[in-house]
Design an enzyme around this catalytic site. Sequence first.
Site, PDB file in Angstrom:
ATOM      1  N   LYS A  19      -3.773  15.822  -8.114  1.00 49.55           N
ATOM      2  CA  LYS A  19      -2.947  15.950  -9.314  1.00 49.55           C
ATOM      3  C   LYS A  19      -2.343  17.361  -9.421  1.00 49.55           C
ATOM      4  O   LYS A  19      -1.210  17.517  -9.879  1.00 49.55           O
ATOM      5  CB  LYS A  19      -3.758  15.595 -10.563  1.00 49.55           C
ATOM      6  CG  LYS A  19      -4.235  14.140 -10.577  1.00 49.55           C
ATOM      7  CD  LYS A  19      -3.072  13.144 -10.506  1.00 49.55           C
ATOM      8  CE  LYS A  19      -3.548  11.707 -10.599  1.00 49.55           C
ATOM      9  NZ  LYS A  19      -2.440  10.725 -10.595  1.00 49.55           N
ATOM     10  N   ASP A  23       0.886  -1.160   0.000  1.00 42.80           N
ATOM     11  CA  ASP A  23       0.000   0.000   0.000  1.00 42.80           C
ATOM     12  C   ASP A  23       0.928   1.216   0.000  1.00 42.80           C
ATOM     13  O   ASP A  23       1.647   1.452   0.976  1.00 42.80           O
ATOM     14  CB  ASP A  23      -0.861  -0.043   1.265  1.00 42.80           C
ATOM     15  CG  ASP A  23      -1.685   1.229   1.455  1.00 42.80           C
ATOM     16  OD1 ASP A  23      -1.465   2.226   0.736  1.00 42.80           O
ATOM     17  OD2 ASP A  23      -2.545   1.220   2.365  1.00 42.80           O
ATOM     18  N   VAL A  24       0.931   1.976  -1.083  1.00 45.75           N
ATOM     19  CA  VAL A  24       1.934   3.045  -1.211  1.00 45.75           C
ATOM     20  C   VAL A  24       1.736   4.189  -0.218  1.00 45.75           C
ATOM     21  O   VAL A  24       2.608   5.045  -0.079  1.00 45.75           O
ATOM     22  CB  VAL A  24       2.006   3.621  -2.651  1.00 45.75           C
ATOM     23  CG1 VAL A  24       2.493   2.572  -3.632  1.00 45.75           C
ATOM     24  CG2 VAL A  24       0.671   4.229  -3.081  1.00 45.75           C
ATOM     25  N   ASN A  42       3.049   5.600  -9.848  1.00 44.36           N
ATOM     26  CA  ASN A  42       1.854   5.602 -10.688  1.00 44.36           C
ATOM     27  C   ASN A  42       0.551   5.383  -9.924  1.00 44.36           C
ATOM     28  O   ASN A  42      -0.502   5.838 -10.383  1.00 44.36           O
ATOM     29  CB  ASN A  42       2.013   4.506 -11.759  1.00 44.36           C
ATOM     30  CG  ASN A  42       0.705   4.195 -12.445  1.00 44.36           C
ATOM     31  OD1 ASN A  42       0.255   4.955 -13.310  1.00 44.36           O
ATOM     32  ND2 ASN A  42       0.067   3.106 -12.049  1.00 44.36           N
ATOM     33  N   TYR A  80      -9.565  14.364  -6.417  1.00 39.65           N
ATOM     34  CA  TYR A  80      -8.644  13.874  -7.458  1.00 39.65           C
ATOM     35  C   TYR A  80      -7.873  15.036  -8.087  1.00 39.65           C
ATOM     36  O   TYR A  80      -6.642  14.980  -8.237  1.00 39.65           O
ATOM     37  CB  TYR A  80      -9.453  13.121  -8.522  1.00 39.65           C
ATOM     38  CG  TYR A  80      -8.608  12.470  -9.585  1.00 39.65           C
ATOM     39  CD1 TYR A  80      -8.045  11.209  -9.384  1.00 39.65           C
ATOM     40  CD2 TYR A  80      -8.367  13.111 -10.794  1.00 39.65           C
ATOM     41  CE1 TYR A  80      -7.268  10.608 -10.359  1.00 39.65           C
ATOM     42  CE2 TYR A  80      -7.589  12.511 -11.781  1.00 39.65           C
ATOM     43  CZ  TYR A  80      -7.042  11.258 -11.557  1.00 39.65           C
ATOM     44  OH  TYR A  80      -6.268  10.670 -12.531  1.00 39.65           O
TER      45      TYR A  80
HETATM   46  C1  BGC Z   1      -8.877  10.377 -14.986  1.00 36.20           C
HETATM   47  C2  BGC Z   1      -9.868   9.779 -15.963  1.00 36.20           C
HETATM   48  C3  BGC Z   1     -10.313  10.836 -16.965  1.00 36.20           C
HETATM   49  C4  BGC Z   1      -9.126  11.572 -17.561  1.00 36.20           C
HETATM   50  C5  BGC Z   1      -9.544  12.736 -18.446  1.00 36.20           C
HETATM   51  C6  BGC Z   1      -7.765  11.019 -15.748  1.00 36.20           C
HETATM   52  O1  BGC Z   1      -6.776  11.505 -14.898  1.00 36.20           O
HETATM   53  O2  BGC Z   1      -8.403   9.357 -14.119  1.00 36.20           O
HETATM   54  O3  BGC Z   1     -10.985   9.276 -15.265  1.00 36.20           O
HETATM   55  O4  BGC Z   1     -11.035  10.208 -18.014  1.00 36.20           O
HETATM   56  O5  BGC Z   1      -8.288  12.059 -16.539  1.00 36.20           O
HETATM   57  O6  BGC Z   1     -10.558  13.499 -17.862  1.00 36.20           O
END
Ligand code: BGC
Length: 266
Positions: A168, A65-66, A92, A164
Amino acid sequence: MEKLLANQFALVTGASSGIGYGVAKALADAGASVALNYHSHAESAEKLADEINQSGGAAIAVKADVSNPADIDAMFEACRARFGTLDIVVANSGLQKDSAFAEMTLDDWQTVLATNLTGQFLTAQAAVKEFRRRGPTSVSKALGKIICMSSVHEVIPWAGHVNYAASKGGIQMFMKSLAQEVAPERIRVNSIAPGAIRTQINRDAWDTSAARDKLLELIPYGRVGEVEDIGKAAVWLASDESDYVVGTTLFVDGGMTLYPGFVDNG
Ligand code: BGC
């Protein structure tokens, strides 16, 4: 002809499916020995490791588990035990837990940040320590290469996915700050930012023709990406062919970050 990554040792986290699987396969095809990290799907990581071993390469599957420092230590120890060292580390592992903002639970937030951001921190930190411990080699001009798996959402805001997108966006400055810090030691740190790549994580976005048509409106190049597209980029970024590429995000997205909505508007 000698393969681009011959005699190099690589670790790919989250290699049991999706982009990680494709990257691990591509690195192995380019001649690297590969450690395939998985979290829950031992079977597919072990199957790929068997395939690589049977076709004359070298691979192991390693559970971790990272987001857990003890697991990271054990994973790097397993890599050292099998290969002696690592030259290439691809951070990743990543996941999505999508929901409208007001309904997003603290657990949804923390789980995504723990794997996508803290996981890359722990993986990259262990990589830097391993490169320093091992010292220079003749297999690459760099002391080591780290590739962070980012996303177009390091720059494209994403409603319904604040956890998310925040993870990122975090990777962007994490990668650049780390790259600046360790470049003098000839450790190269870069990111790949995939667009919509056909994997299970975004199945809803491509598995019906209606969904696919809608998705293609966001992709000027007119096709959904494949894991091989990312694998090829990873091989290049891991090789001496990109020796002067430091602290860069390579977008592999069919033009998704080109604001396609502005083609005939704005
Ligand atoms: C997400 C995907 C998405 C893509 C473009 C990715 O980083 O994990 O679910 O389709 O970005 O939106």
